[in-house]
Design an enzyme around this catalytic site. Structure first.
Site, PDB file in Angstrom:
ATOM      1  N   VAL A  67       0.063   5.472   1.045  1.00  0.00           N
ATOM      2  CA  VAL A  67       1.505   5.135   0.730  1.00  0.00           C
ATOM      3  C   VAL A  67       1.607   4.617  -0.782  1.00  0.00           C
ATOM      4  CG1 VAL A  67       2.996   3.410   1.171  1.00  0.00           C
ATOM      5  CG2 VAL A  67       2.034   4.275   3.121  1.00  0.00           C
ATOM      6  N   ALA A 112       0.070   0.714  -4.438  1.00  0.00           N
ATOM      7  CA  ALA A 112      -0.304   1.688  -3.340  1.00  0.00           C
ATOM      8  C   ALA A 112      -1.142   1.182  -2.541  1.00  0.00           C
ATOM      9  CB  ALA A 112      -0.740   3.047  -3.909  1.00  0.00           C
ATOM     10  N   LYS A 113      -1.469   1.890  -1.290  1.00  0.00           N
ATOM     11  CA  LYS A 113      -2.464   1.678  -0.507  1.00  0.00           C
ATOM     12  C   LYS A 113      -2.962   2.909   0.338  1.00  0.00           C
ATOM     13  CE  LYS A 113      -4.882  -2.178   0.617  1.00  0.00           C
ATOM     14  NZ  LYS A 113      -5.570  -2.918  -0.258  1.00  0.00           N
ATOM     15  N   GLY A 114      -4.262   2.798   0.974  1.00  0.00           N
ATOM     16  CA  GLY A 114      -4.556   4.067   1.776  1.00  0.00           C
ATOM     17  C   GLY A 114      -5.519   3.201   3.045  1.00  0.00           C
ATOM     18  N   ASP A 153     -11.526  -1.251  -0.074  1.00  0.00           N
ATOM     19  CA  ASP A 153     -10.969  -2.230   0.561  1.00  0.00           C
ATOM     20  C   ASP A 153     -11.763  -2.502   2.054  1.00  0.00           C
ATOM     21  OD1 ASP A 153      -8.475  -4.133   0.668  1.00  0.00           O
ATOM     22  OD2 ASP A 153      -8.271  -3.355   2.632  1.00  0.00           O
TER      23      ASP A 153
END
Ligand code: NAD
Length: 421
Positions: A67, A112-114, A153
């Site tokens: 995202v 952002a992040k995944g 993460d």
């Protein structure tokens, strides 16, 4: 509008919680509704099917996400989480938080992040390698050294980033700056692994100084003994803080005299858990958050401090190592109980700050030594903490509200200057 896909029992989903906090902040700042509308949803979201051949020959289909929330201040930046409960709405919420975190830290990045829904603890190294490559092959067109730069993460680490860099390089040519948190041998930065914990401890130290208490008089409980939790314990203990309780997914340990962190490290090596450590008394995993302590550091999952357990928190301050560990309902209860929450947006920003240093080193093809990395990180953490506390005192807001106000103000300025609204 964001689909409330992760809503349970009428409670707001993680992204709805972040949108609510952002909207309240926008009202305090008097921002145009168009800016709120832009930030309410993501710029781009990818949901990918990831088929992986497992070691036993079977085919398993995993689900992965990336995202990109807002890139007004620079390329998208955010970690990749491998976790059984990884979910598009949680990833969306974390991407939003990254937008404001990068802005509060004045880093030239968007948010952002995944995530990949999987249990990395139940997978072999070869299976994880194949899954990481499948994920990278699906999202590679969203990435770029000036577009989107992933990092580790929960459930991912330097090895995961090495595989991502390699998979991206096979498609686009060798590009070390495409991910941060890489092994030092492949262009990673000295100090990146410990950076988030180092930032948490810098905030803890500054907060104790403001209270006028010596670290040796502060009893700390830490939830999570992974990258963030373990480094927080090591560095806090080195400053003299008394780590009285530590817990992870399998067990928790309490010792009011202070746990021997070097011995705990030796115990967890190879076992992967604090459970069974004989340097303290065992504690039920779910009793950790209510442990008798002065400061509580959640450093595991999000949404662990809730309306249901906020009354049981014994700490006088929560230093948020994890992302989004406190629900908005819990925030209200804690405020009524005068429990101070030092928010994730600043507390755990040490990781993305050193990721920024790593990215700049990769672009310059030049390496900083560890002392330089730590000194620059220290300076930025102290500046961010002081800016945050000064803003909260000036505006008469809580620290989390001040963090959102600072971050949103900077993001809004970038949106306006670019001519979006
Ligand atoms: P990690 O995978 O290295 O460690 C996670 C720890 O949490 C493990 O000890 C695990 O046992 C524990 N845990 C998991 N589920 C639990 C449960 N139900 N109860 C108690 N403990 C549980 O992850 P990490 O990288 O240390 O990340 C921890 C948190 O910090 C996450 O919220 C992450 O988003 C945030 N964070 C990490 C970084 C980073 O640089 N790694 C940066 C910023 C924020």
């Amino acid at each position: 509008m964001v689909e409330p896909e992760h809503t349970a029992g009428g409670k707001p989903s993680p992204s709805e919680s972040v949108v609510r906090a952002m909207s309240e902040s926008a009202a305090r700042l008097g921002l145009k509704s168009e800016i709120v509308d832009l930030l309410r949803t993501s710029w781009r979201e990818m949901r990918a099917q990831l088929p992986v051949r497992m070691d036993d020959g079977s085919l398993r289909i995993f689900e992965g996400y990336r995202v990109q929330h807002n890139g007004a201040r620079g390329p998208y930046k955010g970690g990749v989480r491998f976790h059984p409960q990884a979910h598009i709405d949680e990833v969306r919420a974390l991407a939003m938080l990254m937008t404001y975190k990068c802005a509060v830290m004045d880093l030239p990045f968007g948010g952002a992040k995944g995530g990949v829904m999987c249990d990395p603890t139940a997978m072999s190294v070869t299976e994880l390698n194949r899954l990481t490559r499948a994920y990278t092959q699906h999202i590679h067109m969203m990435l770029g050294i000036n577009r989107d730069i992933p990092a580790p993460d929960m459930g991912t680490n330097a090895q995961t980033m090495a595989w991502m860099m390699d998979a991206y390089g096979q498609l686009h040519g060798h590009t070390p700056g495409i991910v941060t948190g890489k092994p030092v041998e492949l262009g990673g930065s000295f100090g990146r692994e410990q950076a988030t914990g180092r930032g948490v401890v810098a905030c803890m130290r500054e907060y104790a100084m403001r209270e006028g208490v010596a670290p040796s008089d502060v009893r700390v409980a830490v939830q999570g003994y992974g990258n963030v939790g373990a480094w927080t314990c090591r560095l806090a203990a080195a400053l003299g803080f008394r780590i009285v309780a530590v817990g992870d997914v399998k067990g928790a340990i309490v010792n009011d005299q202070g746990l021997d962190i070097a011995a705990l490290d030796a115990w967890t090596k190879g076992r992967g858990s604090v459970a069974g450590f004989d340097g303290g008394q065992p504690l039920p995993v779910d009793a950790l958050l209510g442990a008798d302590c002065d400061y509580l550091v959640p450093a595991a999952l999000g949404e662990v401090v809730t309306a249901e357990n906020a009354h049981t928190i014994n700490a006088r301050a929560i230093i948020e190592g994890a992302n989004h560990p406190t629900t908005p309902e819990a925030d209200e209860i804690l405020a009524r109980r005068a429990v101070i929450v030092v928010p994730d947006i600043v507390v755990n920003a040490g990781g993305v700050t050193v990721s920024y240093f790593e990215w700049t080193q990769n672009i310059q093809q030049f390496r900083w030594d560890l002392d330089q990395v730590n000194a620059e990180l220290e300076e930025r953490m102290v500046l961010a903490f002081n800016t945050l506390t000064a803003r909260a005192a000036h505006d008469g807001t809580r620290l989390r509200q001040a963090a959102f106000d600072l971050g949103l103000e900077r993001v809004a300025q970038a949106i306006i200057l670019r001519g979006f609204v």
